[in-house]
Design an enzyme around this catalytic site. Structure first.
Site, PDB file in Angstrom:
ATOM      1  N   GLU A 205      12.055   6.683  -0.406  1.00 26.42           N
ATOM      2  CA  GLU A 205      11.098   5.951   0.420  1.00 26.42           C
ATOM      3  C   GLU A 205      11.557   4.531   0.726  1.00 26.42           C
ATOM      4  OE1 GLU A 205       7.234   6.352  -1.344  1.00 26.42           O
ATOM      5  OE2 GLU A 205       7.244   8.532  -1.159  1.00 26.42           O
ATOM      6  N   LYS A 334      -3.572  12.269   3.824  1.00 23.20           N
ATOM      7  CA  LYS A 334      -2.307  12.938   4.146  1.00 23.20           C
ATOM      8  C   LYS A 334      -2.649  14.251   4.853  1.00 23.20           C
ATOM      9  CE  LYS A 334       0.292  11.196   0.123  1.00 23.20           C
ATOM     10  NZ  LYS A 334       0.864  11.571  -1.203  1.00 23.20           N
TER      11      LYS A 334
END
Length: 419
Positions: A205, A334
């Site tokens: 990430e 999400k």
């Protein structure tokens, strides 16, 4: 007369995500020739209640998912108005007919659902965020930048998965983002000085993974970087603990920093950290079934946004439990966890009605598509998590937010945010 919005073709394509793993891209084309696509992201740390992906050969291909799109979903959606998001998503759910989307695959379904939304907005000549928000004037969300990685996202011994900076007290998103980038650069220099340049390589990430073993070591590094960069009192701190990942269910203990802690001891551990550092955000502090422990911690930390990710998995069923127990102030959003855009809207609407903060989030396995940035603005998300300001699949989201702010003059959520 042919409806120019009717779906003419749905096509699946196997592509590669940011971790070098296969994922699926779905294209939808209307009878008028308008086409767009949706990509399915994938997480490394997953809640057990998430929609199930369809993968083959130990996850090395998504050929079956592509076939499902081309031979099952394509004929099923043929002729449906692409603007009818609810009808499209319900049909996908009905064909699948499982609670966890395991027949068609959560990855297959969410890519199709996103493709429908993007194609509809394109056919109407609207920006995706405007198509979602309607006449309302949304704001640009506050970024939560994961700059030190631990847990399943790293090769060090840190148990906490993400150490985050939160740039709040700025007038614009651009000011906030570039201040956060200053801190990121300062941290890089500090890690180079203390541990060597080799430890400034970035993880999935975009965050750094220095050879740390203790939670406070990571927090000290970030706190020092914030102060050295000159942003004390403007940039705050946060953590995604991913508590399920260091919970030993047999011992009923959390294994962290070389200790075995029971839930109450872990709660005290977090209380001490919040006293020592300017922590305003704490995600998944306990394992995913601990609604009562979340509630106890939120009650003791009224100024901190305790947030549920694995606790809720963007699923209205579990959100209702959290609301009843007052488990958290914040919810992670999400879309791929639940499988369709329509179900995600149901989730965010219920959270909003109960005055909860929305935190729209990427996954560790992403693509260069910036849909999630548009989505976060469109649903009026308070925060957005898309990683560190590094790696193309992360920066594409930040660049989209900068573009939206510049082009449409939207205000920054942090300008009005009070702790």
């Amino acid at each position: 007369m042919i409806n120019r919005f009717s779906i003419e073709k749905v096509k699946g394509l196997e592509i590669v995500d940011s971790r070098g793993n296969p994922t699926i891209r779905v294209f939808i084309r209307t009878s008028d020739g308008v086409e767009s696509f949706g990509d399915a992201p994938a997480g490394a740390s997953k809640g057990t209640r998430e929609a199930v992906e369809v993968r083959d050969e130990n996850g090395l291909t998504v050929k079956r998912a592509v076939d499902i799109v081309n031979y099952i979903i394509d004929p099923a959606l043929h002729g449906i108005d692409v603007r009818e998001q609810g009808i499209i998503d319900k049909l996908l759910k009905d064909i699948d007919s499982t609670e966890n989307k395991s027949k068609l695959g959560g990855n297959t379904i969410i890519a199709t659902s996103i493709a429908a939304l993007k194609t509809a907005s394109k056919a109407l000549g609207l920006e995706v965020f405007k198509y979602i928000s309607g006449p309302r004037l949304p704001k640009i969300p506050i970024p939560l930048l994961n700059i030190i990685n631990g847990g399943l996202h790293a090769g060090n011994k840190l148990k906490i998965q993400e150490f985050i900076i939160v740039p709040i007290k700025f007038n614009t998103f651009k000011e906030a983002l570039f201040a956060a980038i200053d801190v990121y650069r300062t941290l890089k220099g500090l890690i180079t000085e203390r541990y060597g340049k080799i430890y400034t390589a970035v993880g999935d990430e975009g965050g750094f993974s220095p050879p740390l073993e203790d939670t406070r070591e990571a927090l000290d590094l970030i706190y020092t970087s914030i102060n050295n960069a000159g942003y004390e009192g403007k940039i705050y701190m946060g953590m995604d603990a991913a508590g399920s990942d260091f919970y030993d269910s047999k011992k009923e203990k959390y294994i962290i920093d070389g200790r075995e802690l029971d839930p109450n001891q872990l709660l005290e551990f977090y209380l001490d950290l919040v006293k020592q550092y300017p922590i305003v955000y704490l995600e998944d502090p306990f394992e995913e079934n601990s609604f009562d422990m979340f509630s106890q911690l939120q009650n003791k930390l009224s100024s901190t946004i305790i947030t549920g990710d694995d606790l809720y998995t963007t699923n209205i069923k579990y959100l209702k439990i959290g609301i009843e127990k007052r488990s958290t102030k914040g919810v992670i959003v999400k879309p791929n966890q639940v499988g369709t855009i329509s179900e995600t809207f149901e989730f965010t609407n219920l959270a909003r009605r109960n005055s909860m903060k929305l935190i729209t989030s990427h996954r560790s396995g992403e693509t260069e598509d910036n849909f999630i940035a548009d989505f976060a603005v469109g649903i009026e998300s308070d925060f957005i998590k898309v990683g560190a300001p590094a790696r193309g699949e992360r920066t594409s989201k930040y660049n989209k937010l900068l573009e939206i702010e510049n082009k449409f003059g939207l205000e920054y959520e942090g300008k009005y945010f009070y702790l």
